[in-house]
Write an enzyme that holds these catalytic residues in place. Structure first.
Site, PDB file in Angstrom:
ATOM      1  N   HIS A   1       0.857  -1.181   0.000  1.00  0.00           N
ATOM      2  CA  HIS A   1       0.000   0.000   0.000  1.00  0.00           C
ATOM      3  C   HIS A   1       0.899   1.239   0.000  1.00  0.00           C
ATOM      4  CE1 HIS A   1      -3.099  -2.894   1.466  1.00  0.00           C
ATOM      5  NE2 HIS A   1      -3.919  -2.086   0.835  1.00  0.00           N
TER       6      HIS A   1
ATOM      7  N   GLU B   1      -5.700  -4.778  -6.752  1.00  0.00           N
ATOM      8  CA  GLU B   1      -7.040  -4.231  -6.967  1.00  0.00           C
ATOM      9  C   GLU B   1      -7.022  -3.148  -8.043  1.00  0.00           C
ATOM     10  OE1 GLU B   1      -8.515  -3.251  -3.053  1.00  0.00           O
ATOM     11  OE2 GLU B   1      -8.216  -5.285  -2.333  1.00  0.00           O
TER      12      GLU B   1
ATOM     13  N   TRP C   1      -9.938   3.120  -6.153  1.00  0.00           N
ATOM     14  CA  TRP C   1      -9.667   3.687  -4.832  1.00  0.00           C
ATOM     15  C   TRP C   1      -8.190   3.888  -4.526  1.00  0.00           C
ATOM     16  CZ3 TRP C   1     -12.924  -0.404  -5.874  1.00  0.00           C
ATOM     17  CH2 TRP C   1     -12.361  -1.686  -5.802  1.00  0.00           C
TER      18      TRP C   1
ATOM     19  N   TYR D   1     -14.544  -9.410  -1.509  1.00  0.00           N
ATOM     20  CA  TYR D   1     -15.022  -9.501  -0.136  1.00  0.00           C
ATOM     21  C   TYR D   1     -16.529  -9.726  -0.104  1.00  0.00           C
ATOM     22  CZ  TYR D   1     -10.467  -8.203   1.604  1.00  0.00           C
ATOM     23  OH  TYR D   1      -9.135  -8.206   1.910  1.00  0.00           O
TER      24      TYR D   1
ATOM     25  N   GLU E   1      -6.999 -12.001  -1.846  1.00  0.00           N
ATOM     26  CA  GLU E   1      -7.671 -11.430  -0.683  1.00  0.00           C
ATOM     27  C   GLU E   1      -9.151 -11.774  -0.746  1.00  0.00           C
ATOM     28  OE1 GLU E   1      -7.364  -7.260   0.320  1.00  0.00           O
ATOM     29  OE2 GLU E   1      -5.321  -7.162  -0.466  1.00  0.00           O
TER      30      GLU E   1
END
Length: 371
Positions: free
Chosen positions: A127, A189, A194, A260, A293
């Site tokens: 990140h 991702e 985002w 998720y 994830e």
């Protein structure tokens, strides 16, 4: 059941190694270390035996504990560590002594080495803070990617970040002194909007160029040959969307997506549709499929592991699935002792379709000591 599974998996791995070696795809890095090649080869063979279960920051902290020796919420429930251990490089770029989750990098290094020594697999995401303005990874106020490419205003700064990452990776060595193979998952991702590298602020061409520069720099300039590269998207509705930012087969070893659960019905449908497309992509490009994830925050469904997740995993050939971290008793994705889904998680663990550390250790997936 678990002893039977160990024997079966061991026999399967030995048989495949002897009889199907020609079918094994080599790492995208043609200079990959022997241990890295062994890991990738064996992970491909294990796909036929079951999916490995992973957990992010598993041995660093859990619900109501932090940095305690030999601790793991997963192990506390099942008796075994997970097979795959997730970690984060974030804040390393600023010379921080701790990662984004407050774990000292010295402690993280120790836990990575311990996982390797017990025969587990380590994977890192990053990140990374936005190099253009030093804001977080979630800053999307500018087209940062273009400015990080060669010739861009912040290219040198980005190179410095990569040098710091490489210096840290080079300290991750086993007791035998050899470099620990790492599953490296950059720009995860990427089909979401985002992160600063996401699809809302970056066009595909610039993204691909940055990915290729990053991997080339780490391999050619920093001489890192212990990385297996994971291409990990967010949601997608077609194989075309999944591949829109794909950097090429020479820069990828695993393909997967993060997903998720926000409700069982949606999750099952989405997971099934995306896994079907992922399987197609993996076959066409000779890559290994995974789910880097996933999870259900708080796991409110007592039977989620065997009723929702396991049936989908059993339908497809996947290398590993990793649940996100257990940060607090409000934000967790794997059960802990006494949690609502703990008993069902033990059933999940006992399934012949799932592999935890106790199954993996006897397989010597790095080939340490082999000729």
């Amino acid at each position: 059941m678990k002893n039977v599974l160990i024997g079966f998996v061991t026999a399967m791995l030995s048989f495949c190694a002897l009889n199907s070696r020609a079918q094994v795809v080599e790492p995208s890095d043609h200079k990959a270390t022997k241990e890295t090649r062994n890991l990738y080869n064996n992970m491909q063979q294990l796909v036929s035996s079951g999916v490995m279960f992973g957990h992010h920051d598993d041995t660093a902290y859990g619900v109501n504990w932090r940095l305690q020796p030999d601790s793991s919420d997963v192990k506390a429930v099942t008796g075994s560590y997970p097979a795959v251990y997730g970690w984060d490089l974030a804040k390393l770029e600023h010379d921080s002594t701790t990662d984004i989750n407050g774990i000292p990098f010295e402690a993280q290094r120790k836990l990575v080495i311990e996982a390797y020594q017990r025969g587990g697999i380590n994977t890192f995401c990053w990140h990374m803070d936005n190099p253009v303005n030093d804001k977080t990874a979630w800053d999307t106020t500018s087209n940062s990617v273009k400015q990080l490419l060669p010739g861009g205003e912040f290219h040198d700064k980005y190179e410095d970040y990569l040098k710091k990452m490489a210096a840290y990776i080079k300290t991750l060595k086993g007791e035998d002194g050899k470099d620990i193979p790492i599953l490296f998952r950059p720009f995860h991702e990427l089909t979401g909007g985002w992160f600063w590298w996401g699809n809302k602020t970056t066009d595909p061409q610039d993204f691909v160029a940055l990915w290729q520069f990053t991997i080339d720099f780490l391999r050619k300039k920093q001489k890192l040959h212990n990385l297996l590269v994971v291409y990990s998207t967010a949601d997608f509705i077609s194989t075309r969307e999944f591949m829109d930012r794909y950097p090429g087969d020479d820069y990828v070893d695993f393909v997967g997506f993060d997903i998720y659960c926000n409700g069982n019905a949606w999750y099952v449908q989405q997971l099934d549709e995306q896994l079907s497309m992922l399987q197609q992509v993996a076959a066409e490009h000779h890559k290994v499929a995974c789910i880097p994830e996933t999870g259900y925050e708080g796991i409110p469904d007592a039977n989620w592991w065997t009723n929702i997740l396991l049936p989908q995993l059993a339908k497809y050939k996947l290398s590993y699935v990793m649940a996100w971290r257990n940060a607090t008793n409000k934000h967790f994705f794997a059960p802990y002792p006494g949690q609502k889904s703990a008993a069902d998680f033990v059933k999940f663990y006992s399934s012949p379709n799932v592999i935890f550390q106790n199954n993996l250790t006897p397989l010597n997936i790095y080939g340490k000591g082999s000729k």
